[in-house]
Write an enzyme that holds these catalytic residues in place. Structure first.
Site, PDB file in Angstrom:
ATOM      1  CB  SER A  17      -0.784   0.091   1.226  1.00 37.45           C
ATOM      2  OG  SER A  17      -1.719  -1.159   1.171  1.00 37.45           O
TER       3      SER A  17
HETATM    4  N1  SAH Z   1      -1.126  -4.749   3.884  1.00 37.77           N
HETATM    5  C1  SAH Z   1      -0.490  -4.810   2.666  1.00 37.77           C
HETATM    6  C2  SAH Z   1      -1.363  -4.541   1.430  1.00 37.77           C
HETATM    7  C3  SAH Z   1      -1.678  -5.720   0.944  1.00 37.77           C
HETATM    8  S1  SAH Z   1      -2.275  -5.810  -0.640  1.00 37.77           S
HETATM    9  C4  SAH Z   1       0.675  -3.472   3.045  1.00 37.77           C
HETATM   10  O1  SAH Z   1       1.167  -3.581   3.939  1.00 37.77           O
HETATM   11  O2  SAH Z   1       0.977  -3.250   1.921  1.00 37.77           O
HETATM   12  C5  SAH Z   1      -3.889  -6.783  -0.344  1.00 37.77           C
HETATM   13  C6  SAH Z   1      -3.656  -8.242   0.077  1.00 37.77           C
HETATM   14  O3  SAH Z   1      -4.717  -8.539   0.550  1.00 37.77           O
HETATM   15  C7  SAH Z   1      -2.845  -9.043  -0.852  1.00 37.77           C
HETATM   16  O4  SAH Z   1      -1.962  -9.758  -0.425  1.00 37.77           O
HETATM   17  C8  SAH Z   1      -4.075 -10.116  -1.292  1.00 37.77           C
HETATM   18  O5  SAH Z   1      -3.759 -11.552  -1.241  1.00 37.77           O
HETATM   19  C9  SAH Z   1      -4.876 -10.107   0.178  1.00 37.77           C
HETATM   20  N2  SAH Z   1      -6.424 -10.360  -0.081  1.00 37.77           N
HETATM   21  C10 SAH Z   1      -7.059 -10.194  -0.740  1.00 37.77           C
HETATM   22  N3  SAH Z   1      -8.182 -10.971  -0.439  1.00 37.77           N
HETATM   23  C11 SAH Z   1      -8.195 -11.426   0.935  1.00 37.77           C
HETATM   24  C12 SAH Z   1      -8.880 -12.250   1.763  1.00 37.77           C
HETATM   25  N4  SAH Z   1     -10.201 -12.609   1.425  1.00 37.77           N
HETATM   26  N5  SAH Z   1      -8.410 -12.682   2.811  1.00 37.77           N
HETATM   27  C13 SAH Z   1      -7.162 -12.229   3.067  1.00 37.77           C
HETATM   28  N6  SAH Z   1      -6.306 -11.460   2.436  1.00 37.77           N
HETATM   29  C14 SAH Z   1      -6.766 -11.202   1.181  1.00 37.77           C
END
Ligand code: SAH
Length: 216
Positions: A61
């Site tokens: 993010s």
């Molecule tokens: N928190 C992260 C951003 C991750 S992007 C950061 O610090 O930058 C979003 C993430 O959500 C991805 O890795 C994706 O695999 C996950 N994701 C999407 N749907 C999900 C679900 N139903 N349960 C858990 N993770 C999920």
């Protein structure tokens, strides 16, 4: 390019140019080395205010959005308390949350990413952070209720299961798809739970990867 000074400059821009005023959030972001959460080839861009690819079609993010969401959860002098994060990705936001919360549970549905997050977090020794492999749509029934819930992936609608896992006086923030506002548009939504029910506040337009179902 990956020094403490570069990180301080990122924090300074969040404060001066992006209006983040919560010094505890800014302090947490100056303690977490974001360059350790991106691939080496992109480390020189780690302190720009951008989302970056982390593999498997996912992104880390944007620093502003991480700061904005966590500050919104804390607004009004609230403490984060016990936190559920849905979407660990590379683990960056989880590390920031762990600086501010009593406990953080972070769920990721892609095993390969969770393994990567674990490796990224190893050196930081955050004893109040637990990474969990699973589908965040189901929350974490065994550990609920949570004082704060934060989604890092865009939901098509507000997940009712997660609302039920929010404590009274708890707060949840998520990017929500807004079909009426054009293709691919999402908005941050803040939800407060009180003894009388839920209230909803709409915040910034954002762009997140989609919340998916099931785990892989
Ligand atoms: N928190 C992260 C951003 C991750 S992007 C950061 O610090 O930058 C979003 C993430 O959500 C991805 O890795 C994706 O695999 C996950 N994701 C999407 N749907 C999900 C679900 N139903 N349960 C858990 N993770 C999920």
């Amino acid at each position: 390019m990956t020094s403490q000074r570069t990180r301080e400059r990122m924090v300074e821009r969040l404060r001066e140019n992006r209006g983040i005023r919560d010094e505890k959030v800014l302090g947490a972001m100056s303690r977490v080395p974001r360059h350790l959460f991106v691939e080496e080839a992109l480390a020189h861009r780690a302190y720009e205010d951008d989302a970056l690819p982390i593999g498997l079609g996912q992104t880390i993010s944007q620093p502003y959005v991480v700061a904005r969401m966590i500050a919104a959860l804390r607004e009004g002098g609230r403490e984060l308390g016990r936190v559920l994060e849905v979407g660990s990705g590379c683990g960056y936001q989880a590390a920031v949350l762990a600086q501010l919360a009593t406990e953080v549970y972070s769920i990721e549905r892609i095993q390969a990413l969770l393994d990567r997050a674990r490796r990224n977090l190893l050196g930081l020794k955050l004893s109040n952070l637990r990474l969990v492999y699973g589908d965040g749509n189901a929350g974490l029934e065994k550990v609920a209720p949570f004082d704060s819930i934060i989604l890092a992936a865009a939901a098509p609608e507000i997940p009712q299961v997660l609302l039920q896992q929010l404590a009274i006086n708890g707060r949840m923030i998520l990017p929500l798809k807004t079909p009426d506002a054009g293709r691919g548009t999402q908005q941050l939504v803040l939800i407060d739970r009180t003894a009388r029910g839920f209230t909803e506040t709409r915040l910034d337009a954002v762009r997140f990867v989609p919340l998916e179902a099931g785990k892989i």
